[in-house]
Structures are given as C-alpha cells and as structure tokens.
Design a protein around this motif. Structure first.
Motif, PDB file in Angstrom:
ATOM      1  N   PHE A   1      42.349  38.269  25.860  1.00 37.76           N
ATOM      2  CA  PHE A   1      43.322  37.686  26.776  1.00 37.76           C
ATOM      3  C   PHE A   1      42.773  36.420  27.416  1.00 37.76           C
TER       4      PHE A   1
ATOM      5  N   ALA B   1      44.494  32.865  27.367  1.00 34.32           N
ATOM      6  CA  ALA B   1      44.863  32.199  28.618  1.00 34.32           C
ATOM      7  C   ALA B   1      44.276  30.787  28.681  1.00 34.32           C
TER       8      ALA B   1
ATOM      9  N   PHE C   1      52.024  34.886  32.467  1.00 37.99           N
ATOM     10  CA  PHE C   1      52.012  36.339  32.320  1.00 37.99           C
ATOM     11  C   PHE C   1      53.286  36.854  31.637  1.00 37.99           C
TER      12      PHE C   1
ATOM     13  N   ALA D   1      52.490  36.250  28.126  1.00 35.12           N
ATOM     14  CA  ALA D   1      51.473  37.213  27.690  1.00 35.12           C
ATOM     15  C   ALA D   1      52.129  38.546  27.343  1.00 35.12           C
TER      16      ALA D   1
ATOM     17  N   PHE E   1      50.395  41.608  25.013  1.00 37.74           N
ATOM     18  CA  PHE E   1      49.244  42.002  25.815  1.00 37.74           C
ATOM     19  C   PHE E   1      49.696  43.129  26.739  1.00 37.74           C
TER      20      PHE E   1
ATOM     21  N   ASP F   1      49.877  45.586  30.087  1.00 35.20           N
ATOM     22  CA  ASP F   1      49.827  45.341  31.530  1.00 35.20           C
ATOM     23  C   ASP F   1      48.410  45.515  32.047  1.00 35.20           C
TER      24      ASP F   1
ATOM     25  N   GLU G   1      45.583  44.875  30.460  1.00 33.73           N
ATOM     26  CA  GLU G   1      44.805  43.681  30.108  1.00 33.73           C
ATOM     27  C   GLU G   1      45.112  42.514  31.040  1.00 33.73           C
ATOM     28  N   THR G   2      46.380  42.281  31.289  1.00 30.16           N
ATOM     29  CA  THR G   2      46.755  41.115  32.073  1.00 30.16           C
ATOM     30  C   THR G   2      46.461  41.286  33.558  1.00 30.16           C
ATOM     31  N   GLU G   3      46.757  42.437  34.097  1.00 26.96           N
ATOM     32  CA  GLU G   3      46.512  42.650  35.537  1.00 26.96           C
ATOM     33  C   GLU G   3      45.022  42.626  35.860  1.00 26.96           C
TER      34      GLU G   3
ATOM     35  N   GLU H   1      42.848  40.732  34.569  1.00 27.75           N
ATOM     36  CA  GLU H   1      42.348  39.356  34.540  1.00 27.75           C
ATOM     37  C   GLU H   1      43.097  38.404  35.463  1.00 27.75           C
ATOM     38  N   ARG H   2      44.102  38.889  36.157  1.00 27.34           N
ATOM     39  CA  ARG H   2      44.919  38.006  37.010  1.00 27.34           C
ATOM     40  C   ARG H   2      44.067  37.260  38.030  1.00 27.34           C
TER      41      ARG H   2
END
Length: 93
Positions: A5, A9, A40, A43, A48, A50, A52-54, A56-57
């Motif tokens: 991710f 990004a 996001f 993403a 991707f 949730d 994985e993304t949360e 790295e937020r």
C-alpha cells in the motif's frame, strides 16, 4: 505495515499532486484532507483492505500535506548543484 500500500500511495501522490499546483482558493490542509479522502477511495477500488489502509493513514497524511504544500517546481540544475556540493563535504549535508 503494508509495504504494498505504501508503494501504491507514493505512486498515487506523484501522479496526482504535481508540485506548485495548489491554488489560493483552498488551504493546504483542506486540500490535503480532500486528496487523502480521494486516495483512500481509490485504494478501496484497487482492492486494498480497510485494515491495510487504516493502518497507514497516519503515515500517509504528512506525505500528502508535504506534497500539497510544495509550491516550487523541481529544478534539476539546483538539485544537481546541491548533490555535487554535498559530495564535497565530509558529512554529506
């Protein structure tokens, strides 16, 4: 930490936030928030999770803000000069 991710990004930031493209209509913070939400959303569309993304937020937000705040175009000659000067000093600064 999702390296996959983070690579995605970084590529998204490079492709969607050109240097010097900010207008005076919207503050840097407001534009960064809007672009983070767009990122996001894309993403999620790119499959991707949730999780994985949360995860790295918090790491992505400063990168987006830095990209949005950059109001200068990349000057290759200045970069080359700084690189050559850094090579001449012992500490590399």
């Amino acid at each position: 930490m999702s390296k996959r991710f983070l690579r995605w990004a970084e590529t998204w930031i490079e492709e969607n936030i050109p240097p010097g493209a900010n207008t005076d209509i919207e503050s840097h913070e407001a534009r960064a928030k809007r672009l983070i939400e767009e990122m996001f959303a894309e993403a999620a569309a790119a499959n991707f999770s949730d999780f994985e993304t949360e995860e790295e937020r918090e790491r992505i937000a400063p990168q987006v803000l830095a990209a949005v705040s950059d109001d200068t175009d990349f000057d290759y000659d200045a970069f080359t000069l700084k690189y050559l000067l850094a090579q001449e000093t012992e500490d590399g600064d």
